[in-house]
Design an enzyme around this catalytic site. Structure first.
Site, PDB file in Angstrom:
ATOM      1  N   SER A 131       0.812  -1.222   0.000  1.00 58.88           N
ATOM      2  CA  SER A 131       0.000   0.000   0.000  1.00 58.88           C
ATOM      3  C   SER A 131       0.842   1.268   0.000  1.00 58.88           C
ATOM      4  O   SER A 131       1.900   1.329   0.629  1.00 58.88           O
ATOM      5  CB  SER A 131      -0.881  -0.025   1.259  1.00 58.88           C
ATOM      6  OG  SER A 131      -1.435   1.242   1.488  1.00 58.88           O
ATOM      7  N   GLU A 133       0.159   3.601   1.705  1.00 62.95           N
ATOM      8  CA  GLU A 133       0.174   4.014   3.119  1.00 62.95           C
ATOM      9  C   GLU A 133       1.548   3.752   3.743  1.00 62.95           C
ATOM     10  O   GLU A 133       1.914   4.380   4.739  1.00 62.95           O
ATOM     11  CB  GLU A 133      -0.930   3.246   3.858  1.00 62.95           C
ATOM     12  CG  GLU A 133      -1.292   3.738   5.230  1.00 62.95           C
ATOM     13  CD  GLU A 133      -1.959   5.107   5.269  1.00 62.95           C
ATOM     14  OE1 GLU A 133      -1.987   5.699   6.352  1.00 62.95           O
ATOM     15  OE2 GLU A 133      -2.423   5.600   4.206  1.00 62.95           O
ATOM     16  N   TYR A 154      -1.590   0.149  10.604  1.00 62.84           N
ATOM     17  CA  TYR A 154      -1.851  -0.465   9.294  1.00 62.84           C
ATOM     18  C   TYR A 154      -0.640  -0.297   8.383  1.00 62.84           C
ATOM     19  O   TYR A 154      -0.158  -1.269   7.775  1.00 62.84           O
ATOM     20  CB  TYR A 154      -3.091   0.195   8.664  1.00 62.84           C
ATOM     21  CG  TYR A 154      -3.304  -0.184   7.213  1.00 62.84           C
ATOM     22  CD1 TYR A 154      -3.931  -1.379   6.867  1.00 62.84           C
ATOM     23  CD2 TYR A 154      -2.867   0.648   6.174  1.00 62.84           C
ATOM     24  CE1 TYR A 154      -4.121  -1.726   5.539  1.00 62.84           C
ATOM     25  CE2 TYR A 154      -3.050   0.303   4.843  1.00 62.84           C
ATOM     26  CZ  TYR A 154      -3.673  -0.885   4.537  1.00 62.84           C
ATOM     27  OH  TYR A 154      -3.844  -1.236   3.221  1.00 62.84           O
TER      28      TYR A 154
HETATM   29  P1  NAP Z   1     -11.467  -4.600   1.710  1.00 56.95           P
HETATM   30  O1  NAP Z   1     -12.612  -4.256   0.822  1.00 56.95           O
HETATM   31  O2  NAP Z   1     -11.444  -4.093   3.102  1.00 56.95           O
HETATM   32  O3  NAP Z   1     -11.368  -6.213   1.736  1.00 56.95           O
HETATM   33  C1  NAP Z   1     -10.570  -6.879   2.673  1.00 56.95           C
HETATM   34  C2  NAP Z   1     -10.773  -8.371   2.513  1.00 56.95           C
HETATM   35  O4  NAP Z   1      -9.964  -9.053   3.481  1.00 56.95           O
HETATM   36  C3  NAP Z   1     -12.215  -8.839   2.769  1.00 56.95           C
HETATM   37  O5  NAP Z   1     -12.498  -9.907   1.906  1.00 56.95           O
HETATM   38  C4  NAP Z   1     -12.148  -9.344   4.199  1.00 56.95           C
HETATM   39  O6  NAP Z   1     -13.130 -10.294   4.519  1.00 56.95           O
HETATM   40  C5  NAP Z   1     -10.778  -9.997   4.175  1.00 56.95           C
HETATM   41  N1  NAP Z   1     -10.213 -10.219   5.503  1.00 56.95           N
HETATM   42  C6  NAP Z   1     -10.031  -9.330   6.501  1.00 56.95           C
HETATM   43  N2  NAP Z   1      -9.442  -9.918   7.559  1.00 56.95           N
HETATM   44  C7  NAP Z   1      -9.265 -11.221   7.227  1.00 56.95           C
HETATM   45  C8  NAP Z   1      -8.730 -12.341   7.897  1.00 56.95           C
HETATM   46  N3  NAP Z   1      -8.250 -12.256   9.153  1.00 56.95           N
HETATM   47  N4  NAP Z   1      -8.706 -13.534   7.254  1.00 56.95           N
HETATM   48  C9  NAP Z   1      -9.195 -13.656   6.003  1.00 56.95           C
HETATM   49  N5  NAP Z   1      -9.733 -12.627   5.315  1.00 56.95           N
HETATM   50  C10 NAP Z   1      -9.760 -11.425   5.927  1.00 56.95           C
HETATM   51  O7  NAP Z   1     -10.077  -4.163   1.034  1.00 56.95           O
HETATM   52  P2  NAP Z   1      -9.766  -3.776  -0.499  1.00 56.95           P
HETATM   53  O8  NAP Z   1      -9.991  -2.320  -0.669  1.00 56.95           O
HETATM   54  O9  NAP Z   1     -10.406  -4.754  -1.402  1.00 56.95           O
HETATM   55  O10 NAP Z   1      -8.186  -3.963  -0.519  1.00 56.95           O
HETATM   56  C11 NAP Z   1      -7.602  -5.225  -0.831  1.00 56.95           C
HETATM   57  C12 NAP Z   1      -6.190  -5.276  -0.269  1.00 56.95           C
HETATM   58  O11 NAP Z   1      -5.421  -4.231  -0.841  1.00 56.95           O
HETATM   59  C13 NAP Z   1      -6.087  -5.073   1.241  1.00 56.95           C
HETATM   60  O12 NAP Z   1      -5.010  -5.838   1.698  1.00 56.95           O
HETATM   61  C14 NAP Z   1      -5.767  -3.596   1.396  1.00 56.95           C
HETATM   62  O13 NAP Z   1      -5.078  -3.368   2.604  1.00 56.95           O
HETATM   63  C15 NAP Z   1      -4.879  -3.382   0.175  1.00 56.95           C
HETATM   64  N6  NAP Z   1      -4.874  -2.042  -0.392  1.00 56.95           N
HETATM   65  C16 NAP Z   1      -6.041  -1.432  -0.712  1.00 56.95           C
HETATM   66  C17 NAP Z   1      -6.019  -0.192  -1.313  1.00 56.95           C
HETATM   67  C18 NAP Z   1      -7.296   0.523  -1.705  1.00 56.95           C
HETATM   68  O14 NAP Z   1      -7.219   1.731  -1.965  1.00 56.95           O
HETATM   69  N7  NAP Z   1      -8.412  -0.159  -1.808  1.00 56.95           N
HETATM   70  C19 NAP Z   1      -4.783   0.423  -1.607  1.00 56.95           C
HETATM   71  C20 NAP Z   1      -3.612  -0.251  -1.275  1.00 56.95           C
HETATM   72  C21 NAP Z   1      -3.667  -1.493  -0.689  1.00 56.95           C
HETATM   73  P3  NAP Z   1     -14.624  -9.855   5.008  1.00 56.95           P
HETATM   74  O15 NAP Z   1     -15.367  -9.517   3.737  1.00 56.95           O
HETATM   75  O16 NAP Z   1     -15.113 -11.071   5.696  1.00 56.95           O
HETATM   76  O17 NAP Z   1     -14.452  -8.650   5.891  1.00 56.95           O
HETATM   77  O1  G4F Z   2     -10.644   6.727   2.659  1.00 59.27           O
HETATM   78  P1  G4F Z   2      -9.640   6.621   3.739  1.00 59.27           P
HETATM   79  O2  G4F Z   2     -10.057   5.956   4.995  1.00 59.27           O
HETATM   80  O3  G4F Z   2      -8.367   5.944   3.082  1.00 59.27           O
HETATM   81  P2  G4F Z   2      -6.828   5.851   3.515  1.00 59.27           P
HETATM   82  O4  G4F Z   2      -6.635   6.131   4.955  1.00 59.27           O
HETATM   83  O5  G4F Z   2      -6.060   6.682   2.553  1.00 59.27           O
HETATM   84  O6  G4F Z   2      -6.529   4.304   3.292  1.00 59.27           O
HETATM   85  C1  G4F Z   2      -6.971   3.635   2.117  1.00 59.27           C
HETATM   86  O7  G4F Z   2      -5.981   3.743   1.128  1.00 59.27           O
HETATM   87  C2  G4F Z   2      -4.736   3.073   1.436  1.00 59.27           C
HETATM   88  C3  G4F Z   2      -3.803   3.328   0.253  1.00 59.27           C
HETATM   89  O8  G4F Z   2      -3.094   4.520   0.480  1.00 59.27           O
HETATM   90  C4  G4F Z   2      -5.037   1.607   1.615  1.00 59.27           C
HETATM   91  F1  G4F Z   2      -3.878   0.934   1.832  1.00 59.27           F
HETATM   92  C5  G4F Z   2      -5.987   1.416   2.785  1.00 59.27           C
HETATM   93  O9  G4F Z   2      -6.302   0.028   2.916  1.00 59.27           O
HETATM   94  C6  G4F Z   2      -7.270   2.184   2.480  1.00 59.27           C
HETATM   95  O10 G4F Z   2      -7.894   1.549   1.388  1.00 59.27           O
HETATM   96  O11 G4F Z   2      -9.132   8.087   4.139  1.00 59.27           O
HETATM   97  C7  G4F Z   2      -8.617   8.984   3.169  1.00 59.27           C
HETATM   98  C8  G4F Z   2      -8.403  10.354   3.810  1.00 59.27           C
HETATM   99  C9  G4F Z   2      -7.616  10.311   5.126  1.00 59.27           C
HETATM  100  O12 G4F Z   2      -6.638  11.316   5.115  1.00 59.27           O
HETATM  101  C10 G4F Z   2      -8.643  10.576   6.199  1.00 59.27           C
HETATM  102  O13 G4F Z   2      -8.131  11.250   7.352  1.00 59.27           O
HETATM  103  O14 G4F Z   2      -9.691  10.885   4.146  1.00 59.27           O
HETATM  104  C11 G4F Z   2      -9.611  11.463   5.434  1.00 59.27           C
HETATM  105  N1  G4F Z   2     -10.962  11.482   6.025  1.00 59.27           N
HETATM  106  C12 G4F Z   2     -11.628  12.632   6.387  1.00 59.27           C
HETATM  107  N2  G4F Z   2     -12.812  12.306   6.926  1.00 59.27           N
HETATM  108  C13 G4F Z   2     -11.724  10.434   6.334  1.00 59.27           C
HETATM  109  C14 G4F Z   2     -12.896  10.950   6.921  1.00 59.27           C
HETATM  110  N3  G4F Z   2     -11.520   9.102   6.170  1.00 59.27           N
HETATM  111  C15 G4F Z   2     -12.509   8.256   6.576  1.00 59.27           C
HETATM  112  N4  G4F Z   2     -12.346   6.912   6.396  1.00 59.27           N
HETATM  113  N5  G4F Z   2     -13.666   8.721   7.157  1.00 59.27           N
HETATM  114  C16 G4F Z   2     -13.905  10.058   7.358  1.00 59.27           C
HETATM  115  O15 G4F Z   2     -14.938  10.447   7.884  1.00 59.27           O
END
Ligand code: NAP
Ligand code: G4F
Length: 324
Positions: A131, A133, A154
């Protein structure tokens, strides 16, 4: 013979799009399912195949990343050629509340899988969902050579997984890659991430179901892309001849405030009339600015993102309005 893939996190946003992509490419797809007291398969319901039918190409198995012996058994049974490790406690704000659990799953899930693969001598390619992050406080633009400075449990757990993946590549010659993905969103995004919280909020305000939306820091800058394009990038990483690490990002930057503007103005509303501040959505340490440089993925994989934040916001608002 179709190729066999295993996806952890298949019920999440990315897992559901990746499963779709691999099924379209004629793979047999196995996914891990967490046992829960209510159904958590909403995002993959449209892909469901009755296991009683002959040769279903989507198969689900109960398992948890915290349960290493189950991972060994499943990998041995399934014998996948590609393993995509997408499962994680993926919410940054929640990771401050649950640092230990985040470490146990987001951090230790990948060494559990990698060691299971090594123990049983499985020949497969491994994708780790790393990520942006991990870059945390290091200023943008960020690419594969940018030092990590994680700002949350995280982010720190993802750095652990990143290095474990590299270590298994370097120590044992495994085809193990890190996709370092910047934020990617879609109508399937979890409802507590900021983009989806905003677009669902717009839809509910428009429908008269609520009159305010509570948010935290509006100044944070993110590089938001479209999830289906990012899962195509994951697949491309595992098809290349050599294992490597790749950033996927759009290279464009917007504040949360700008995303509010894109979303509310799409339905003719002024966000300033509806958005209120709530400090519970602030983080103990914030990541101020993430803007990715994906030129390595562009040059080597031919990966080029098309959907940018303004269009993404419109697409998500329309999907939420239709659903609400
Ligand atoms: P998400 O929607 O939160 O999905 C997370 C998945 O992990 C869900 O299927 C969840 O199952 C499963 N999970 C959580 N804890 C688990 C455990 N202990 N054992 C087995 N399965 C578990 O996340 P996403 O946005 O699709 O992201 C996919 C991956 O990419 C994650 O690793 C995230 O950290 C990473 N990532 C995401 C972003 C982004 O912007 N979306 C960016 C960079 C990296 P349930 O459905 O049962 O909760
Ligand atoms: O949507 P966010 O929660 O995403 P964040 O923290 O960037 O993390 C996501 O992206 C990562 C990749 O860089 C992934 F690895 C991670 O798994 C996840 O998918 O927050 C985005 C921004 C933050 O700066 C947060 O402080 O939005 C700001 N924010 C402001 N108000 C909020 C809120 N975020 C959330 N979730 N909820 C609020 O009410």
């Amino acid at each position: 013979m179709s190729k066999v893939a295993l996806i952890t996190g298949i019920t999440g946003q990315d897992g559901s799009y990746l499963a779709e992509l691999l099924l379209e490419k004629d793979y047999t797809v196995h996914g891990l399912l967490r046992r829960a007291s209510s159904f958590n398969t909403g995002r993959i319901e449209h892909l469901y195949q009755d296991p009683h039918e002959p040769h279903p190409r989507l198969r689900l198995h109960y398992a948890d990343l915290a349960d290493g012996s189950r991972l060994v058994t499943l990998l041995e049974q399934i014998q996948p050629k590609e393993v995509y490790n997408l499962a994680a406690q993926s919410h940054v704000r929640v990771s401050f509340d649950e640092p230990e659990y985040t470490g146990l799953t987001t951090g230790l899930g990948s060494p559990r899988l990698l060691e299971a693969i090594r123990m049983i001598g499985l020949e497969c390619r491994f994708y780790q969902a790393s990520s942006s992050e991990m870059f945390g406080a290091t200023p943008p633009p960020q690419n594969e050579r940018t030092p990590f400075w994680p700002r949350s449990p995280y982010g720190a757990s993802k750095v652990d997984s990143y290095w474990m993946t590299r270590n298994y590549r370097e120590a044992y010659g495994m085809f193990a890659v890190n996709g370092i993905l910047f934020n990617h969103e879609s109508p399937r995004r979890g409802l507590t991430f900021v983009t989806r919280k905003i677009t669902r909020g717009v839809a509910e305000i428009l429908a008269g179901k609520r009159d305010a939306l509570y948010l935290g820091n509006l100044d944070a800058v993110r590089d938001w892309g479209y999830a289906p394009e990012y899962v195509a990038g994951m697949w491309a990483m595992l098809q290349h001849t050599e294992p490597d690490d790749y950033v996927l990002a759009t290279g464009t930057a917007h504040t949360v405030r700008e995303f509010l503007e894109f979303s509310f103005s799409h339905v003719g509303l002024d966000w300033q009339k509806y958005v209120r501040f709530d400090e519970r959505y602030l983080r103990a340490a914030e990541v101020d600015s993430l803007i990715g440089d994906a030129s390595h993925a562009g040059a080597v994989l031919g990966w080029v993102p098309k959907v940018l934040a303004p269009e993404l916001a419109r697409m998500m608002v329309e999907a939420d309005c239709a659903a609400v």
